[in-house]
Motif scaffolding. Structure first.
Motif, mmCIF file in Angstrom:
data_model
loop_
_atom_site.group_PDB
_atom_site.id
_atom_site.type_symbol
_atom_site.label_atom_id
_atom_site.label_comp_id
_atom_site.label_asym_id
_atom_site.label_seq_id
_atom_site.Cartn_x
_atom_site.Cartn_y
_atom_site.Cartn_z
ATOM 1 N N ASN A 94 -9.436 1.530 3.187
ATOM 2 C CA ASN A 94 -9.099 2.380 4.333
ATOM 3 C C ASN A 94 -9.970 3.629 4.396
ATOM 4 O OD1 ASN A 94 -6.780 1.150 5.799
ATOM 5 N ND2 ASN A 94 -5.810 1.257 3.781
ATOM 6 N N CYS B 50 0.857 -1.190 0.000
ATOM 7 C CA CYS B 50 0.000 0.000 0.000
ATOM 8 C C CYS B 50 0.893 1.239 0.000
ATOM 9 C CB CYS B 50 -0.925 -0.003 1.217
ATOM 10 S SG CYS B 50 -1.997 -1.457 1.338
ATOM 11 N N PRO C 241 -3.399 6.654 2.963
ATOM 12 C CA PRO C 241 -4.841 6.439 3.174
ATOM 13 C C PRO C 241 -5.606 7.743 3.035
ATOM 14 C CG PRO C 241 -3.630 6.273 5.250
ATOM 15 C CD PRO C 241 -2.600 6.330 4.167
ATOM 16 N N CYS D 272 -6.184 -0.793 -1.505
ATOM 17 C CA CYS D 272 -5.826 -0.308 -0.163
ATOM 18 C C CYS D 272 -6.515 1.016 0.140
ATOM 19 C CB CYS D 272 -4.309 -0.120 -0.047
ATOM 20 S SG CYS D 272 -3.335 -1.624 -0.095
ATOM 21 N N VAL D 273 -6.536 1.925 -0.847
ATOM 22 C CA VAL D 273 -7.170 3.234 -0.642
ATOM 23 C C VAL D 273 -8.643 3.049 -0.299
ATOM 24 C CG1 VAL D 273 -7.752 5.438 -1.705
ATOM 25 C CG2 VAL D 273 -5.533 4.375 -2.185
#
Length: 697
Positions: free
Chosen positions: A622, A534, A538, A618-619
């Motif tokens: 999160n 990642c 975030p 991942c973005v």
């Protein structure tokens, strides 16, 4: 009209009253004795001389008793009003009118309310019963109702229904309620064993139930609704139950007419309170003669649970019926254990791209964790798949079962294939099953197929040679034959019925929240992403993250791209900021698409594509405020994992239809918004998720 059960009795009387008022004739009248006015098997313990509804309720017509109407006392079972001289009438003939007599229809409900107006003594008896019950259990903040119907449901031959374990009901209670230490579960059941089961397996939950005589399982026989031998007591308990259930906000039950009456009382008297309903047998086969033996099967299942609870590790395949309540994942020692119980092979045919594969590997891992170390998992890549690769092995280190064809003992897998039986060259079969991705010492047998479709044909033919020793879970065939959701418990139940199975071939997507609900703690651990994968920061707690996927033109019927007005409506409705921070996550090829450029212009949005598809995932996973793309498994799975990390995550799912809206998860904690026909605005906010007619992939 004879009596059968509460819902059947009143459905017929409701129909008779509505039909009588429509056509101006004598209503249907229940033949005496009614089984809530006398014990059905011998007509003993009569409540009143009439032995019918008038023992408890005010008359709902002025025609008198059946004796008065017919001019004689019917003595033959099944005597109907048509056999009464001069009273033959035309019955309801249209399906439209028949639907209206049901308890959930306004006309049926009002007819039922009218004919159950209590006599004064009954009103007092029900009031006193409720008061005593509430004094015993004290005040409560909220409660859920579990209606566990058992008793004679297994005696209906081809219409037999299943004895579901208490665990099946508990797992459907919303998670936020189960986590509330003040939450109470109101257990309604006709089976004394169910009360004991609830306390034994869920001792930390707050149970309440009515202390009354009950049968033990099917001990009461067919249609024996008076285990107390006191019909009046049984009716008082029922009437009090309808009113006590109104204190609760969620209802879990199986197929039962009485459940429909309980639910109608809850929903009609909810006021401002939101009440929800969950079916333990939803979208599964409800009636089947195989359930004639489900009482014995439930007893066996509970004994297996007790053995596990007591530290006795089951060794036979029958133990897979144990409900999955926590991670029992295989550890590294699986790669060194001997094949003591025969074992078998789970072939996972990976379909689609990253998110589809994540659903598939999580489903397979759930099965593997229950079947044990003697079952070897084979992941078969296809030419367009994201799994398994060296990158996914690194980024999703917990996703694959440890005893597998990538990191497990490859020699053991080869031996297992030899042991379970082949009638062709074992190395050719081995390569076909594994799609040539193994490096054996005997290299002359590798890379013998011209392409992967050739290998797949060999695998399919090999599986056919097993006959009953192989179980193929194919996406289309499974739905067409069973008309039920594919869940690990379904597959394991089939293995219970077919202990000879040694090869399990999984060829489906398993995109369905039903099997994931209650297991997300395990699934989120299995699908945990290594932080090194990642690279994009975030999004932050205050960001609104929109996922945009441009579907191909031939997908437009199911996946219509939304207009910017839809996102504007959602953000204006739910954002707490006048100038919200908006992030658009999309593929690099979509950066210049009309919708992405419109979102940038409308909200000054930041576009993030991630360094690759895992980084972009991942973005999304999160985020704290997510608007997924309709029918995108990628953003829906990310939203599930985001909510698992933080209960306060908002998921706003726009859909252009409630009728089979493409691939859509049905998640009670999400907010579903119906768009206009032009997909340019929100037509209805927060559509109840139960209104969605979902096709489970």
């Amino acid at each position: 009209m004879w009596s059968s059960g509460w819902s059947a009795d009143f459905l017929n009387v409701q129909e008779g009253l509505i039909d009588a008022t429509n056509n101006f004739h004598v209503p249907l009248v229940m033949a005496a004795p009614w089984h809530y006015a006398a014990v059905k098997k011998d007509n003993s313990h009569i409540t009143c001389s009439q032995a019918d509804l008038t023992c408890y309720f005010l008359p709902y017509h002025s025609c008198g008793s059946l004796d008065d109407i017919c001019g004689f006392t019917p003595t033959e079972f099944g005597m109907t009003i048509e056999e009464c001289t001069g009273t033959k009438v035309e019955r309801i003939t249209t399906e439209k009118i028949l639907d209206q007599v049901e308890i959930w229809h306004e006309r049926g409900y009002y007819a039922y309310q009218f004919m159950t107006r209590k006599q004064l003594w009954l009103r007092r008896a029900v009031f006193d019963f409720k008061h005593k019950f509430r004094m015993k259990h004290g005040p409560e903040s909220d409660c859920s109702v579990l209606h566990v119907r058992r008793a004679d449901i297994i005696f209906h031959e081809q219409h037999a229904r299943k004895y579901h374990p208490i665990a099946d009901y508990v797992k459907l209670i919303p998670k936020e309620k189960l986590n509330d230490p003040n939450h109470t579960i109101f257990l309604l059941t006709d089976d004394d064993n169910a009360v004991n089961e609830a306390h034994e397996f869920y001792p930390n939950l707050r149970w309440k139930y009515i202390d009354r005589p009950r049968h033990s399982g099917s001990s009461g026989g067919w249609e024996n609704q008076t285990p107390s031998l006191n019909p009046a007591l049984e009716l008082i308990v029922l009437m009090a139950t309808f009113e006590l259930a109104q204190d609760c906000s969620s209802f879990v039950h199986g197929h039962s007419g009485l459940s429909d009456y309980i639910w109608t009382h809850m929903a009609a008297n909810a006021g401002d309170k939101r009440v929800t309903r969950f079916r333990v047998d939803d979208q599964k086969q409800v009636f089947n003669e195989k359930y004639l033996h489900s009482e014995e099967e439930l007893a066996k299942l509970l004994d297996e649970k007790r053995a596990i609870k007591g530290g006795i590790k089951p060794t036979k395949i029958e133990t897979v019926k144990t409900a999955v309540t926590s991670s029992t994942d295989l550890d590294d020692s699986c790669t060194h254990q001997s094949d003591s119980s025969g074992g078998g092979v789970i072939i996972v045919n990976l379909l689609g791209l990253l998110a589809n594969n994540l659903f598939e590997v999580a489903f397979a891992k759930m099965l593997a964790s229950q079947l044990g170390c003697s079952w070897h998992v084979v992941y078969r890549s296809s030419w367009n798949t994201a799994f398994p690769t060296p990158q996914t092995d690194r980024c999703f280190p917990n996703a694959l079962a440890k005893n597998n064809n990538r990191s497990g003992d490859k020699t053991q897998l080869l031996k297992l294939i030899q042991q379970i039986g082949v009638n062709q060259d074992v190395h050719r079969i081995f390569d076909a099953v594994t799609f040539n991705d193994l490096e054996l010492e005997d290299s002359e047998h590798n890379n013998i197929f011209s392409d992967q479709s050739d290998a797949n044909d060999v695998k399919v033919e090999w599986i056919k040679t097993f006959g009953q020793k192989a179980l193929v879970i194919d996406h289309e065939e499974y739905h067409n034959e069973r008309e039920e959701v594919i869940e690990p418990s379904n597959v394991l139940s089939i293995l219970i019925d077919k202990p000879q199975v040694r090869v399990l071939d999984l060829n489906a997507f398993f995109i369905n929240y039903r099997w994931m609900d209650g297991r997300m703690d395990d699934i989120s651990q299995w699908l945990h992403i290594d932080p090194s994968c990642c690279t994009t920061p975030p999004p932050g707690n205050d960001a609104i993250v929109i996922h945009i996927r441009d579907f191909l033109p031939d997908d437009e019927d199911k996946n219509k791209n939304l207009q910017v007005g839809v996102y504007r409506d959602i953000i204006q409705q739910y954002s707490q900021s006048d100038q919200p921070k908006v992030i658009v996550v999309c593929q690099p090829r979509s950066v210049e698409s009309d919708i992405v450029k419109s979102l940038v212009q409308e909200f000054n949005a930041v576009v993030q594509t991630g360094s690759d598809n895992i980084d972009a995932f991942c973005v999304l996973s999160n985020a704290h405020f997510i608007i997924p793309t309709t029918s995108s498994t990628y953003s829906q799975l990310a939203a599930l994992l985001a909510q698992q990390k933080n209960d306060n995550v908002q998921v706003h799912y726009p859909t252009h239809t409630l009728d089979r809206p493409g691939v859509t998860l049905n998640v009670p904690t999400w907010k579903y918004h119906l768009t206009t026909s032009g997909n340019d605005r929100i037509e209805e906010f927060e559509v109840n998720h139960e209104r969605l007619d979902i096709f489970h992939a």
